[in-house]
Scaffold this motif. Structure first.
Motif, PDB file in Angstrom:
ATOM      1  N   MET A   4       0.853  -1.182   0.000  1.00 17.42           N
ATOM      2  CA  MET A   4       0.000   0.000   0.000  1.00 17.42           C
ATOM      3  C   MET A   4       0.894   1.239   0.000  1.00 17.42           C
ATOM      4  SD  MET A   4      -3.047   1.152   2.587  1.00 17.42           S
ATOM      5  CE  MET A   4      -1.973   1.428   3.974  1.00 17.42           C
ATOM      6  N   ALA A   5       0.602   2.193  -0.872  1.00 19.42           N
ATOM      7  CA  ALA A   5       1.356   3.447  -0.954  1.00 19.42           C
ATOM      8  C   ALA A   5       0.515   4.577  -0.384  1.00 19.42           C
ATOM      9  CB  ALA A   5       1.714   3.742  -2.407  1.00 19.42           C
ATOM     10  N   ALA A   6       1.181   5.478   0.349  1.00 17.15           N
ATOM     11  CA  ALA A   6       0.449   6.596   0.961  1.00 17.15           C
ATOM     12  C   ALA A   6       1.344   7.828   1.016  1.00 17.15           C
ATOM     13  CB  ALA A   6      -0.003   6.228   2.368  1.00 17.15           C
ATOM     14  N   GLY A   7       0.753   8.971   0.755  1.00 20.38           N
ATOM     15  CA  GLY A   7       1.451  10.244   0.894  1.00 20.38           C
ATOM     16  C   GLY A   7       0.998  10.941   2.163  1.00 20.38           C
ATOM     17  N   ARG A   8       1.961  11.331   3.013  1.00 17.80           N
ATOM     18  CA  ARG A   8       1.621  11.976   4.289  1.00 17.80           C
ATOM     19  C   ARG A   8       1.941  13.472   4.276  1.00 17.80           C
ATOM     20  NH1 ARG A   8       0.345   8.262   8.048  1.00 17.80           N
ATOM     21  NH2 ARG A   8      -0.893  10.050   8.715  1.00 17.80           N
ATOM     22  N   SER A   9       2.458  13.979   3.160  1.00 16.60           N
ATOM     23  CA  SER A   9       2.809  15.386   3.053  1.00 16.60           C
ATOM     24  C   SER A   9       3.745  15.783   4.206  1.00 16.60           C
ATOM     25  CB  SER A   9       1.532  16.245   3.035  1.00 16.60           C
ATOM     26  OG  SER A   9       1.847  17.596   2.759  1.00 16.60           O
ATOM     27  N   GLN A  10       3.538  16.994   4.795  1.00 16.50           N
ATOM     28  CA  GLN A  10       4.421  17.449   5.872  1.00 16.50           C
ATOM     29  C   GLN A  10       3.821  17.255   7.261  1.00 16.50           C
ATOM     30  OE1 GLN A  10       2.835  19.584   3.768  1.00 16.50           O
ATOM     31  NE2 GLN A  10       2.176  21.455   4.811  1.00 16.50           N
ATOM     32  N   TYR A  11       2.728  16.461   7.375  1.00 16.34           N
ATOM     33  CA  TYR A  11       1.932  16.483   8.594  1.00 16.34           C
ATOM     34  C   TYR A  11       2.316  15.433   9.626  1.00 16.34           C
ATOM     35  CZ  TYR A  11      -0.791  19.754   5.918  1.00 16.34           C
ATOM     36  OH  TYR A  11      -1.175  20.849   5.202  1.00 16.34           O
ATOM     37  N   MET A  12       3.372  14.691   9.394  1.00 15.07           N
ATOM     38  CA  MET A  12       3.880  13.765  10.418  1.00 15.07           C
ATOM     39  C   MET A  12       5.397  13.916  10.525  1.00 15.07           C
ATOM     40  SD  MET A  12       1.624  10.277  10.048  1.00 15.07           S
ATOM     41  CE  MET A  12       2.311   9.688  11.608  1.00 15.07           C
ATOM     42  N   PRO A  13       5.845  15.081  10.970  1.00 16.61           N
ATOM     43  CA  PRO A  13       7.302  15.321  11.024  1.00 16.61           C
ATOM     44  C   PRO A  13       7.967  14.549  12.167  1.00 16.61           C
ATOM     45  CG  PRO A  13       6.122  17.141  12.032  1.00 16.61           C
ATOM     46  CD  PRO A  13       5.069  16.232  11.441  1.00 16.61           C
ATOM     47  N   ILE A  14       9.226  14.219  11.960  1.00 23.79           N
ATOM     48  CA  ILE A  14      10.039  13.644  13.048  1.00 23.79           C
ATOM     49  C   ILE A  14      10.472  14.743  13.990  1.00 23.79           C
ATOM     50  CG2 ILE A  14      12.222  12.481  13.572  1.00 23.79           C
ATOM     51  CD1 ILE A  14      11.954  10.974  10.971  1.00 23.79           C
ATOM     52  N   ASP A  15      10.808  15.897  13.412  1.00 23.27           N
ATOM     53  CA  ASP A  15      11.278  17.050  14.188  1.00 23.27           C
ATOM     54  C   ASP A  15      10.459  18.254  13.739  1.00 23.27           C
ATOM     55  OD1 ASP A  15      12.618  19.114  15.436  1.00 23.27           O
ATOM     56  OD2 ASP A  15      14.615  18.261  15.081  1.00 23.27           O
ATOM     57  N   ALA A  16       9.739  18.877  14.678  1.00 22.47           N
ATOM     58  CA  ALA A  16       8.842  19.986  14.337  1.00 22.47           C
ATOM     59  C   ALA A  16       9.551  21.334  14.244  1.00 22.47           C
ATOM     60  CB  ALA A  16       7.720  20.087  15.365  1.00 22.47           C
ATOM     61  N   ALA A  17      10.862  21.358  14.470  1.00 21.16           N
ATOM     62  CA  ALA A  17      11.604  22.622  14.415  1.00 21.16           C
ATOM     63  C   ALA A  17      11.631  23.160  12.979  1.00 21.16           C
ATOM     64  CB  ALA A  17      13.014  22.418  14.946  1.00 21.16           C
ATOM     65  N   LYS A  18      11.847  24.453  12.850  1.00 22.27           N
ATOM     66  CA  LYS A  18      11.872  25.101  11.535  1.00 22.27           C
ATOM     67  C   LYS A  18      13.300  25.321  11.051  1.00 22.27           C
ATOM     68  CE  LYS A  18       7.393  25.521  11.699  1.00 22.27           C
ATOM     69  NZ  LYS A  18       6.512  24.708  10.832  1.00 22.27           N
ATOM     70  N   THR A  19      14.186  24.374  11.346  1.00 20.66           N
ATOM     71  CA  THR A  19      15.593  24.491  10.976  1.00 20.66           C
ATOM     72  C   THR A  19      15.893  23.602   9.772  1.00 20.66           C
ATOM     73  OG1 THR A  19      16.239  22.671  12.426  1.00 20.66           O
ATOM     74  CG2 THR A  19      16.163  24.884  13.400  1.00 20.66           C
ATOM     75  N   PRO A  20      16.973  23.901   9.055  1.00 17.08           N
ATOM     76  CA  PRO A  20      17.357  23.038   7.926  1.00 17.08           C
ATOM     77  C   PRO A  20      17.578  21.603   8.341  1.00 17.08           C
ATOM     78  CG  PRO A  20      18.533  25.124   7.815  1.00 17.08           C
ATOM     79  CD  PRO A  20      17.843  25.110   9.142  1.00 17.08           C
ATOM     80  N   GLU A  21      18.190  21.406   9.531  1.00 17.23           N
ATOM     81  CA  GLU A  21      18.454  20.042   9.996  1.00 17.23           C
ATOM     82  C   GLU A  21      17.143  19.276  10.225  1.00 17.23           C
ATOM     83  OE1 GLU A  21      19.673  22.779  11.318  1.00 17.23           O
ATOM     84  OE2 GLU A  21      21.814  22.656  10.757  1.00 17.23           O
ATOM     85  N   ALA A  22      16.164  19.953  10.861  1.00 22.18           N
ATOM     86  CA  ALA A  22      14.877  19.300  11.118  1.00 22.18           C
ATOM     87  C   ALA A  22      14.162  18.968   9.807  1.00 22.18           C
ATOM     88  CB  ALA A  22      13.996  20.207  11.975  1.00 22.18           C
ATOM     89  N   ARG A  23      14.208  19.877   8.864  1.00 27.00           N
ATOM     90  CA  ARG A  23      13.525  19.627   7.594  1.00 27.00           C
ATOM     91  C   ARG A  23      14.185  18.475   6.825  1.00 27.00           C
ATOM     92  NH1 ARG A  23      12.899  25.843   7.358  1.00 27.00           N
ATOM     93  NH2 ARG A  23      10.647  26.104   7.741  1.00 27.00           N
TER      94      ARG A  23
END
Length: 344
Positions: A301-320
């Protein structure tokens, strides 16, 4: 557990497992919710296992209490039996003495009325004593019968408790066996996947075992260029190695989830946003696995989760960078576990 509820859960899991290709957001979230309910069911089984163990301990205490009551009744019965035998001996002696007195009264020539009166008084006293002994004997026999009845009832209760404990123990053993087998299966699967992908671990790929599943996490750089969904040569090699393992383990279902960061995607080449990009990437991986193995497509099964289940919620390059990833989730089938639940 209610059988209807189990059938609903089984149907939900089957629907999830039989889904292939791109899944709309609302439909996928619904399927994901049902999958999470299945996880809750597993946790419930563990808590049920603990509850059954605690109830078994309580039943053991109850059985011990009943056993003590039985031992006390046995002691009372033994004491009453001993007293009963003593009274019977006394009764026999008194009765014998009474017979002797009667014979003396009949055979002996009573010389005076006074002596005869004394003998009559003595005889009457003996008869009263004998009657009292008989009454006491009857009462003791009645008490003894009551004790025996109580003993029989407690013995029956003890047998019923033993049978209930045995049934609970059988179910506990079955549940523990299935859960242990499932955990062992997941551990063995993780080892196989780790061996197949050992050249990639630590280089943007990691393998984690949690919640009864195996998660293969691949950073964006392993599979894709930024904003693209075509899998690179290195990524295809890793997916082919993984497909070889999945092909040999037909009792494993596979969910491929595409994840992006929270930077808005500027639509190009027919891709409107991060939803489209994450779904395209997940679908591309499914196609590579199917084209390089004989895996039944119903397992994927394939699924797209977009940006809504992040591992790191910070707004830094490393988190992204962490959040731009693909998760391949490997789940053992729960058919055997459902069979055990339905049988109980």
């Amino acid at each position: 557990m209610n059988t209807n509820r189990l059938l609903i859960i089984l149907a939900t899991i089957t629907t999830l497992y039989f889904s292939v290709s791109c899944v709309p957001v609302r439909q996928y979230q619904d399927m994901k919710s049902r999958s999470e309910k299945c996880e809750q069911e597993r946790d419930y089984l563990k808590s049920q296992n603990k509850e059954l163990t605690e109830k078994s301990a309580e039943t053991d205490l109850s059985v011990t209490k009943i056993q003590k009551q039985i031992d006390a009744l046995k002691l009372d019965t033994l004491t009453l039996g001993t007293s009963l035998r003593k009274m019977i001996v006394q009764y026999d002696k008194i009765n014998q003495l009474n017979d002797e007195l009667m014979k003396k009264l009949k055979l002996k020539n009573i010389e005076s009325a006074e002596e005869a009166q004394k003998l009559l008084v003595q005889l009457q006293q003996l008869q009263e004593t004998l009657q009292k002994k008989e009454d006491d004997l009857k009462k003791m026999e009645k008490d003894l019968n009551m004790k025996k009845t109580n003993l029989d009832e407690l013995t029956t209760q003890l047998d019923e408790k033993d049978q209930a404990i045995q049934k609970k123990n059988v179910r506990l053993l079955e549940l523990e066996s299935v859960l242990s087998k499932k955990d062992s299966m997941v551990k063995a699967l993780k080892d196989k996947v780790s061996n197949a992908l050992q050249g990639y671990e630590g280089n943007g790929l990691s393998i984690v075992q949690k919640n009864g599943k195996v998660y293969v996490l691949l950073e964006e750089k392993v599979l894709f260029q930024s904003g693209k969904w075509d899998v690179g040569t290195k990524g295809q090699k890793a997916l082919k190695d993984l497909a070889a393992v999945l092909e040999k383990n037909s009792d494993i279902n596979v969910v491929i989830e595409g994840h992006t960061d929270d930077v808005p995607f500027k639509g190009t080449n027919g891709i409107e946003d991060n939803w489209d990009l994450s779904t395209k990437r997940a679908t591309a991986i499914v196609k590579i696995i199917l084209s390089n193995s004989k895996i039944d497509a119903k397992r994927l099964m394939a699924a797209g989760r977009s940006q809504y289940m992040p591992i790191d919620a910070a707004k830094t390059p490393e988190a992204r960078t962490k959040n731009r990833r693909t998760e391949i989730i490997l789940t053992p089938k729960l058919d055997e576990l459902f069979k055990v639940l339905e049988s109980n």
